[in-house]
Design a protein around this motif. Structure first.
Motif, PDB file in Angstrom:
ATOM      1  N   MET A 118       0.846  -1.190   0.000  1.00 54.92           N
ATOM      2  CA  MET A 118       0.000   0.000   0.000  1.00 54.92           C
ATOM      3  C   MET A 118       0.888   1.248   0.000  1.00 54.92           C
ATOM      4  O   MET A 118       1.925   1.295   0.664  1.00 54.92           O
ATOM      5  N   LEU A 119       0.472   2.240  -0.751  1.00 51.98           N
ATOM      6  CA  LEU A 119       1.243   3.475  -0.838  1.00 51.98           C
ATOM      7  C   LEU A 119       1.015   4.343   0.398  1.00 51.98           C
ATOM      8  O   LEU A 119      -0.089   4.401   0.933  1.00 51.98           O
ATOM      9  N   VAL A 120       2.073   5.018   0.828  1.00 50.60           N
ATOM     10  CA  VAL A 120       2.011   5.904   1.991  1.00 50.60           C
ATOM     11  C   VAL A 120       2.587   7.267   1.609  1.00 50.60           C
ATOM     12  O   VAL A 120       3.662   7.350   1.011  1.00 50.60           O
ATOM     13  N   LEU A 121       1.878   8.314   1.951  1.00 42.82           N
ATOM     14  CA  LEU A 121       2.346   9.672   1.685  1.00 42.82           C
ATOM     15  C   LEU A 121       3.518   9.983   2.612  1.00 42.82           C
ATOM     16  O   LEU A 121       3.408   9.799   3.828  1.00 42.82           O
ATOM     17  N   PRO A 122       4.665  10.431   2.083  1.00 41.24           N
ATOM     18  CA  PRO A 122       5.808  10.741   2.948  1.00 41.24           C
ATOM     19  C   PRO A 122       5.568  12.014   3.752  1.00 41.24           C
ATOM     20  O   PRO A 122       4.650  12.786   3.466  1.00 41.24           O
ATOM     21  N   LEU A 123       6.384  12.222   4.752  1.00 42.92           N
ATOM     22  CA  LEU A 123       6.256  13.398   5.610  1.00 42.92           C
ATOM     23  C   LEU A 123       7.149  14.539   5.129  1.00 42.92           C
ATOM     24  O   LEU A 123       8.173  14.314   4.483  1.00 42.92           O
ATOM     25  N   LYS A 124       6.744  15.758   5.463  1.00 45.35           N
ATOM     26  CA  LYS A 124       7.563  16.937   5.208  1.00 45.35           C
ATOM     27  C   LYS A 124       8.262  17.332   6.511  1.00 45.35           C
ATOM     28  O   LYS A 124       7.594  17.704   7.481  1.00 45.35           O
ATOM     29  N   PRO A 125       9.588  17.243   6.573  1.00 41.67           N
ATOM     30  CA  PRO A 125      10.289  17.632   7.805  1.00 41.67           C
ATOM     31  C   PRO A 125      10.343  19.159   7.956  1.00 41.67           C
ATOM     32  O   PRO A 125      10.486  19.891   6.980  1.00 41.67           O
ATOM     33  N   ALA A 126      10.235  19.617   9.190  1.00 44.43           N
ATOM     34  CA  ALA A 126      10.350  21.054   9.490  1.00 44.43           C
ATOM     35  C   ALA A 126      11.705  21.343  10.110  1.00 44.43           C
ATOM     36  O   ALA A 126      12.235  20.540  10.872  1.00 44.43           O
ATOM     37  N   LEU A 127      12.278  22.473   9.772  1.00 50.63           N
ATOM     38  CA  LEU A 127      13.516  22.913  10.415  1.00 50.63           C
ATOM     39  C   LEU A 127      13.164  23.670  11.692  1.00 50.63           C
ATOM     40  O   LEU A 127      12.248  24.509  11.696  1.00 50.63           O
ATOM     41  N   ARG A 128      13.875  23.391  12.766  1.00 57.16           N
ATOM     42  CA  ARG A 128      13.612  24.079  14.033  1.00 57.16           C
ATOM     43  C   ARG A 128      13.776  25.584  13.858  1.00 57.16           C
ATOM     44  O   ARG A 128      14.693  26.046  13.186  1.00 57.16           O
ATOM     45  N   TYR A 129      12.887  26.321  14.506  1.00 48.04           N
ATOM     46  CA  TYR A 129      12.897  27.774  14.324  1.00 48.04           C
ATOM     47  C   TYR A 129      12.268  28.429  15.545  1.00 48.04           C
ATOM     48  O   TYR A 129      11.279  27.923  16.100  1.00 48.04           O
ATOM     49  N   ASP A 130      12.841  29.569  15.944  1.00 47.17           N
ATOM     50  CA  ASP A 130      12.329  30.323  17.092  1.00 47.17           C
ATOM     51  C   ASP A 130      11.185  31.220  16.632  1.00 47.17           C
ATOM     52  O   ASP A 130      11.345  32.438  16.475  1.00 47.17           O
ATOM     53  N   ILE A 131      10.037  30.607  16.420  1.00 50.16           N
ATOM     54  CA  ILE A 131       8.880  31.357  15.914  1.00 50.16           C
ATOM     55  C   ILE A 131       8.350  32.340  16.950  1.00 50.16           C
ATOM     56  O   ILE A 131       7.792  33.384  16.611  1.00 50.16           O
ATOM     57  N   MET A 132       8.555  32.020  18.228  1.00 56.10           N
ATOM     58  CA  MET A 132       8.069  32.901  19.290  1.00 56.10           C
ATOM     59  C   MET A 132       8.754  34.260  19.235  1.00 56.10           C
ATOM     60  O   MET A 132       8.107  35.310  19.268  1.00 56.10           O
ATOM     61  N   THR A 133      10.080  34.264  19.143  1.00 55.45           N
ATOM     62  CA  THR A 133      10.832  35.528  19.086  1.00 55.45           C
ATOM     63  C   THR A 133      10.501  36.304  17.828  1.00 55.45           C
ATOM     64  O   THR A 133      10.315  37.525  17.865  1.00 55.45           O
ATOM     65  N   ALA A 134      10.415  35.604  16.693  1.00 56.82           N
ATOM     66  CA  ALA A 134      10.127  36.275  15.419  1.00 56.82           C
ATOM     67  C   ALA A 134       8.766  36.964  15.457  1.00 56.82           C
ATOM     68  O   ALA A 134       8.611  38.116  15.015  1.00 56.82           O
ATOM     69  N   LEU A 135       7.760  36.274  15.992  1.00 58.44           N
ATOM     70  CA  LEU A 135       6.423  36.865  16.061  1.00 58.44           C
ATOM     71  C   LEU A 135       6.363  37.992  17.080  1.00 58.44           C
ATOM     72  O   LEU A 135       5.660  39.001  16.872  1.00 58.44           O
ATOM     73  N   ALA A 136       7.089  37.841  18.193  1.00 58.69           N
ATOM     74  CA  ALA A 136       7.115  38.903  19.205  1.00 58.69           C
ATOM     75  C   ALA A 136       7.718  40.183  18.627  1.00 58.69           C
ATOM     76  O   ALA A 136       7.199  41.291  18.849  1.00 58.69           O
ATOM     77  N   GLN A 137       8.809  40.028  17.887  1.00 55.14           N
ATOM     78  CA  GLN A 137       9.441  41.202  17.270  1.00 55.14           C
ATOM     79  C   GLN A 137       8.520  41.845  16.241  1.00 55.14           C
ATOM     80  O   GLN A 137       8.454  43.074  16.128  1.00 55.14           O
ATOM     81  N   TRP A 138       7.795  41.027  15.507  1.00 52.91           N
ATOM     82  CA  TRP A 138       6.863  41.565  14.504  1.00 52.91           C
ATOM     83  C   TRP A 138       5.707  42.311  15.167  1.00 52.91           C
ATOM     84  O   TRP A 138       5.327  43.404  14.744  1.00 52.91           O
ATOM     85  N   LEU A 139       5.173  41.730  16.251  1.00 51.03           N
ATOM     86  CA  LEU A 139       4.069  42.384  16.963  1.00 51.03           C
ATOM     87  C   LEU A 139       4.484  43.733  17.536  1.00 51.03           C
ATOM     88  O   LEU A 139       3.712  44.702  17.512  1.00 51.03           O
ATOM     89  N   ASP A 140       5.711  43.798  18.065  1.00 50.09           N
ATOM     90  CA  ASP A 140       6.171  45.011  18.733  1.00 50.09           C
ATOM     91  C   ASP A 140       6.759  46.037  17.776  1.00 50.09           C
ATOM     92  O   ASP A 140       7.131  47.140  18.190  1.00 50.09           O
TER      93      ASP A 140
END
Length: 395
Positions: A1-23
Motif C-alpha cells: 500500500m502506498l504511503v504519503l511521505p512526511l515533510k520535515p520542518a527545520l527548528r525555528y524560534d517562531i516565538m521571538t520572530a512573532l514577538a518582534q513583529w508584533l512590537d
C-alpha cells in the motif's frame, strides 16, 4: 500500500520572530497578495507581552513537531508517541486561531518570519515563507501522511473492523488533501508537494483505497445472495474507475518530470494493478447475479470478461521489475487465487449451456454501473479545528 511521505520542518524560534513583529511598526504589505479576493485581517493591536502564553504554546508545539519529523522512522515514531500525533492536530487548530487574529496571512518577507520546511521527496530541497497558510499547509500535508500510514500498517484487509477503520482513515486523508488543494491554490509554492497534479493524485488514491475497503467490508458481510453480489459489483466497479483516475494523474507532465522514479516504479504500477483486479471482480460478481437469475449466456459472457481481465492483470504484475514486486505483490496473490475459481466455473457453465440450456452468449455486455461510497467529508476532524484550551482569552 502506498504511503504519503512526511515533510520535515527545520527548528525555528517562531516565538521571538512573532514577538518582534508584533512590537514593530511594520504593517502588512499587499504587494504580494496572490488572490485579490483574499480576506486579510489587520495586524493585531496588542503587543507580544499580552499574548506571551499563546506564543509559548505555538513555539512548544512547533518544536515537538520539528524534532519528531526529522527522524528516519518519522511515521512510526509520531504514531508511537501519541502526544506528537495530538500535537500536529492541535498545532493546526492553534495556527487557525492566530490567523483569525491578524497574524501574517500573506507572504511578506519584511515581517522577519522564516518558516522552513523540507520537501517530502527530497531531503536536499527546502522552502521558506513568512506566513501562516504556508505553515498550516505543511501541517495538513503531514497529518494526511500519518492517516495514510495508519491505514496501511494498522488495518488488515481480511478483518471487517480493520477495513472500517481504514475507510475512516482514507476518507479523512482525502478530505485533508481536498482542503489543502483549496488552501494552496492562490499561493506560489515552489516544491512539487503542493502542486495541483500531485495533490489530485493523492486525493484520488485515498478515495480509491477507501472504496476498495468498503468493497471488502461488504464482501465479509451478509448473506451470499444476488443483492449482495450486485452491490459488490458496483463497489468494485467504482474502485476500478477511481484507481484509473489516480493512474491518469500519475501521467501529469510535472510529476513525470520531477518524480518519474516513484511514479513509474510505485504509483502507476500499484494503481494500474488495483484498477485491473477491481474491474475483474466487478465482472465476477455480475456473473454471479446472472447465474442466480438463470441468465446463463450473460453469466458466460461476464466470466469470460473476468477471466481475460485476471489474465491481463497477472501478466502485468509479472512484468513489473523484480525490485518493485512488492508494489503489486498482494494483487498478484489475489489474482492467482481467484483465476482458477473463475476458470473452473466458466468451463462448467459453458458445458451445461451447450448440453442443457442452449442460451445465447452476448458478444457485447453493458457497462457495469458503479456505486461509489467513498467520499470527501465536509470538514476536517474537530481536533484540527478546536484548540484544547482557549487562546487569547485575556485580550
Amino acid at each position: 500500500m502506498l504511503v504519503l511521505p512526511l515533510k520535515p520542518a527545520l527548528r525555528y524560534d517562531i516565538m521571538t520572530a512573532l514577538a518582534q513583529w508584533l512590537d514593530s511598526d511594520h504593517h502588512i504589505s499587499f504587494d504580494n497578495l496572490k488572490n485579490p479576493l483574499q480576506f486579510i485581517l489587520p495586524k493585531p493591536d496588542f503587543c507580544s507581552v499580552a499574548c506571551r502564553d499563546e506564543l509559548l504554546r505555538l513555539q512548544s508545539l512547533r518544536n515537538s513537531i520539528s524534532d519528531i519529523l526529522t527522524r528516519p522512522d518519522s511515521h512510526a515514531a509520531a504514531l508511537h508517541n501519541s502526544s506528537v500525533w495530538d500535537d500536529l492536530q492541535e498545532y493546526h487548530a492553534v495556527l487557525l486561531e492566530f490567523e483569525k487574529r491578524g497574524f501574517p496571512a500573506i507572504d511578506d518577507a519584511m515581517t522577519g518570519i522564516q518558516l522552513t520546511w523540507k520537501a517530502a521527496w527530497s531531503d536536499k530541497e527546502k522552502e521558506t515563507h513568512a506566513h501562516f497558510p504556508w505553515e498550516r499547509s505543511a501541517v495538513l500535508f503531514n497529518i494526511a501522511a500519518l492517516y495514510s500510514y495508519k491505514a496501511a500498517t494498522e488495518c488488515k484487509p481480511t478483518n471487517r473492523d480493520d477495513c472500517k477503520q481504514a475507510v475512516s482513515y482514507y476518507q479523512t486523508a482525502a478530505t485533508i488533501i481536498s482542503i489543502l488543494k483549496q488552501l494552496v491554490a492562490p499561493e506560489d509554492f515552489n516544491t512539487i508537494d503542493f502542486s495541483n497534479p500531485l495533490l489530485s493524485f493523492w486525493e484520488s488514491f485515498f478515495l480509491a483505497a477507501a472504496q476498495s475497503n468498503i468493497y471488502r467490508i461488504m464482501s465479509l458481510t451478509g448473506e451470499d445472495d444476488a443483492a449482495k453480489h450486485k452491490n459488490l459489483s458496483g463497489l468494485a466497479q467504482a474502485a476500478h474507475l477511481i484507481y484509473n483516475t489516480a493512474l491518469k494523474d500519475t501521467q501529469d507532465p510535472r510529476l513525470a518530470s520531477e518524480l518519474s522514479a516513484v511514479c513509474n516504479s510505485e504509483w502507476a504500477p500499484f494503481c494500474k494493478a488495483q484498477a485491473m483486479i477491481h474491474g475483474a471482480k466487478a465482472e465476477y460478481h455480475q456473473a454471479v447475479v446472472h447465474r442466480l437469475s438463470g441468465a446463463w449466456g450473460k453469466e458466460i459472457a461476464r466470466l469470460r470478461a473476468c477471466h481475460d481481465k485476471l489474465l491481463a492483470c497477472q501478466e502485468f504484475c509479472d512484468s513489473v521489475e523484480p525490485n518493485n514486486e512488492g508494489v503489486v505483490d498482494y494483487v498478484l496473490r489475489e489474482t492467482k487465487a481467484i483465476r482458477p475459481v473463475v476458470y473452473d466455473r466458466l468451463v462448467e457453465v459453458e458445458k451445461d449451456n451447450y448440453t442443457i440450456y442452449q442460451d445465447t452468449v452476448p458478444k457485447v455486455m453493458e457497462e457495469i454501473p458503479s456505486k461509489q461510497l467513498a467520499k470527501v467529508k465536509e470538514q476536517l476532524p474537530e481536533a484540527m479545528l478546536m484548540t484544547r484550551r482557549t487562546l487569547f482569552a485575556s485580550i
